[in-house]
Design a protein around this motif. Structure first.
Motif, PDB file in Angstrom:
ATOM      1  N   GLN A 173      12.294  -2.939 -13.946  1.00 14.33           N
ATOM      2  CA  GLN A 173      12.411  -2.926 -12.487  1.00 14.33           C
ATOM      3  C   GLN A 173      11.031  -3.085 -11.849  1.00 14.33           C
ATOM      4  OE1 GLN A 173      14.531   0.472 -11.062  1.00 14.33           O
ATOM      5  NE2 GLN A 173      14.390  -0.104  -8.910  1.00 14.33           N
ATOM      6  N   GLY A 174      10.930  -3.997 -10.898  1.00 12.54           N
ATOM      7  CA  GLY A 174       9.671  -4.233 -10.217  1.00 12.54           C
ATOM      8  C   GLY A 174       8.803  -5.292 -10.854  1.00 12.54           C
ATOM      9  N   SER A 175       9.161  -5.720 -12.063  1.00 13.53           N
ATOM     10  CA  SER A 175       8.389  -6.754 -12.733  1.00 13.53           C
ATOM     11  C   SER A 175       8.681  -8.111 -12.101  1.00 13.53           C
ATOM     12  CB  SER A 175       8.738  -6.794 -14.228  1.00 13.53           C
ATOM     13  OG  SER A 175       8.013  -7.819 -14.881  1.00 13.53           O
ATOM     14  N   LYS A 176       7.647  -8.895 -11.847  1.00 15.28           N
ATOM     15  CA  LYS A 176       7.827 -10.199 -11.203  1.00 15.28           C
ATOM     16  C   LYS A 176       8.382 -11.238 -12.168  1.00 15.28           C
ATOM     17  CE  LYS A 176       4.186  -9.376  -7.786  1.00 15.28           C
ATOM     18  NZ  LYS A 176       2.872  -9.815  -7.238  1.00 15.28           N
ATOM     19  N   THR A 177       8.204 -11.024 -13.446  1.00 15.02           N
ATOM     20  CA  THR A 177       8.708 -11.955 -14.457  1.00 15.02           C
ATOM     21  C   THR A 177       9.437 -11.182 -15.542  1.00 15.02           C
ATOM     22  OG1 THR A 177       6.632 -11.834 -15.705  1.00 15.02           O
ATOM     23  CG2 THR A 177       6.831 -13.587 -14.055  1.00 15.02           C
TER      24      THR A 177
END
Length: 529
Positions: A173-177
């Protein structure tokens, strides 16, 4: 698309359909205390240490900690005032003669509602507190970790009426990739810890990514939980997670797969589609029959490995109970007064709402799930008998399970599985505290621990149903049917909450929402405007 990204996309879609988005809780209005000293007088103590009930006792709280537990007599005899602790100036006495006191309950799988379901935080918190739940583990909220941590801080300061909160984040969660390497997994786990999360909830990923994230998280001193989704359980099951250092298994996914002896994947039908939730949950009802038989060599081997790893099982029996008796789940008596209209609509059959998979559900599916429960419960009960840790979690807000009420139902289902009522209380209190790493402060009524208690006027060891907000029915000496029970007081940090008043406030919330929307609750699944 990488598996971890796919799972995150699915999770985000569920949020958009009402899985998350809780609203800000209102300022607390209902409480008494804290006091420099609180003495609870003449109560019968049901602790979580394996001890039988004992009383009458006086329990002394100073600030928010237990200072003394003093036996003050024998049942049926007058209490000698000389044996009782003296109340200090400015202190408070709570008369609890004839009542029963337990440690505050811990819900190990507790989502904080969702605005799309009409279940804002204030509503959910009060339902939990009204049922004696003083601590929750929040397994990932799409309103964001910052929001949950803010609510956690307010609860810790007792600025809002809410359980204390342990905030977990869904992996990725919150990771751009998409997280696709061990290095990325470890970096994400470190960043999650820096943000202040208490742990991680996993659905699944590649073995390389799963091991790295669990391992790094544990090195950082955080804990973890897993719902092993079918998308990855074929290559990483509950036994893999336990060996990697996972804290707890949620539900039961991944456990039967660890006990396959004549196959490597679930026996999916040819037209099975994971995105069709009737397929997913309907065929899950046949899974335990595909695993090793109870008490067989493989069954015992897996159990013994999990025991040696100090692995926690958080079965959440309640959240799937509708699968074995849909009519019961839809018609329980508290829905009419305590279930928000939007939440009721979310529960109802739908191809969009998560957990509303009643496309065509009937006798065959329910019979499958009854057998599923029999086999599942046999493993959980034996795990407990062998010294394994089993906790109480609910996952309420889905599948006709209502916050707070679902907690008591989970306790009843542990009793059905074979737990003694005292073992149920232990699962609800001490076992949860241990799994969270909070056993030095919570989980039992012992000197020095935090003053978190549940007080009820009836004996829950004789009937757990007296813990429901609606109580239990009983025939009195006048041949009248009366309701008894319901939690009387919930005490958190030495602050006394009137549990019945909290329930009345929830009822009023629901009533106002129905009036505002023109909603009339008629029959389950039917409403008119």
């Amino acid at each position: 698309m990488k598996t971890s990204l796919k799972l995150l996309v699915v999770f985000l879609l569920l949020q958009l359909n009402g899985f998350g988005q809780p609203q800000k809780a209102s300022a607390r209005k209902e409480w008494e205390g804290p006091w420099t000293q609180l003495i609870i007088r003449g109560v019968t103590l049901i602790n979580s240490t394996g001890a039988p009930a004992m009383g009458p006792v006086d329990i002394v709280v100073e600030g928010n900690r237990i200072a003394a537990i003093r036996p003050v007599g024998a049942p049926g005899l007058p209490i000698d005032p000389a044996r009782r602790p003296k109340l200090k100036a400015g202190g408070k006495e709570l008369q609890a003669e004839g009542m029963y006191l337990m440690p505050g309950f811990i819900d190990m799988h507790a989502h904080i509602g969702g605005a799309e379901k009409g279940s804002d935080a204030d509503y959910v918190f009060k339902l939990w507190m009204a049922h004696g739940v003083t601590t929750i583990r929040e397994p990932g909220c799409m309103s964001g970790l910052d929001w949950v941590l803010d609510e956690k801080a307010k609860s810790a300061k007792n600025e809002i009426t809410a359980p204390r909160i342990m905030a977990y984040t869904v992996f990725g969660q919150g990771s751009k990739t998409a997280i696709s390497t061990a290095a990325e997994a470890r970096a994400w786990a470190r960043e999650n810890a820096k943000k202040g999360a208490d742990g991680i909830k996993f659905f699944g990923a590649s073995p390389e990514v799963m091991f790295a994230a669990i391992d790094e998280n544990k090195k950082l001193g955080l804990r973890s939980m897993a719902h092993h989704a079918q998308t990855d359980v074929g290559r990483w099951n509950a036994l893999h997670s336990a060996k990697a250092g996972m804290t707890s298994l949620e539900h039961w996914y991944g456990l039967p797969e660890a006990m396959f002896t004549d196959r490597t994947v679930q026996n999916y039908s040819p037209d099975y589609n994971y995105q069709n939730e009737q397929d997913r949950f309907g065929e899950a009802g046949t899974l335990w029959r595909q695993a090793a038989a109870p008490f067989s060599e493989r069954w015992k081997q897996v159990m013994n490995e999990l025991l040696a790893l100090d692995f926690t099982l958080d079965p959440t029996f309640n959240i799937y109970e509708a699968n074995r008796d849909l009519m019961r789940a839809r018609t329980v008596e508290w829905h009419a007064d305590y279930t928000m209209p939007k939440l009721w609509e979310f529960y109802s059959p739908s191809r969009n709402s998560h957990g509303s998979y009643w496309h065509s559900w009937g006798t065959e599916q329910e019979n499958d799930w009854k057998e599923n429960y029999r086999l599942w419960m046999s493993f959980i009960n034996e795990y407990k008998n062998k010294g394994g840790r089993v906790t109480v979690g609910t996952d309420a807000g889905f599948i006709y399970e209502l916050f707070g009420f679902a907690y008591v139902r989970e306790m009843e289902l542990l009793r059905e599985a074979g737990f003694h009522p005292l073992e149920v209380i232990k699962a609800a209190t001490m076992n949860g505290a241990q799994a969270l790493g909070l056993e030095k402060s919570l989980g039992s009524v012992e000197i020095g621990k935090l003053a978190d208690f549940v007080i009820v006027e009836e004996n829950p060891l004789k009937n757990l149903q007296v813990l429901y907000g609606t109580g239990a029915i009983k025939l009195n000496a006048k041949n009248e049917v009366v309701r008894v029970g319901g939690v009387k007081y919930t005490i958190k940090d030495g602050i006394v909450y009137d549990a019945k008043k909290l329930l009345e406030e929830v009822k009023e919330m629901v009533k106002k929402e129905k009036a505002k929307t023109g909603y009339i609750f008629s029959q389950p699944g039917v409403h008119v405007h």
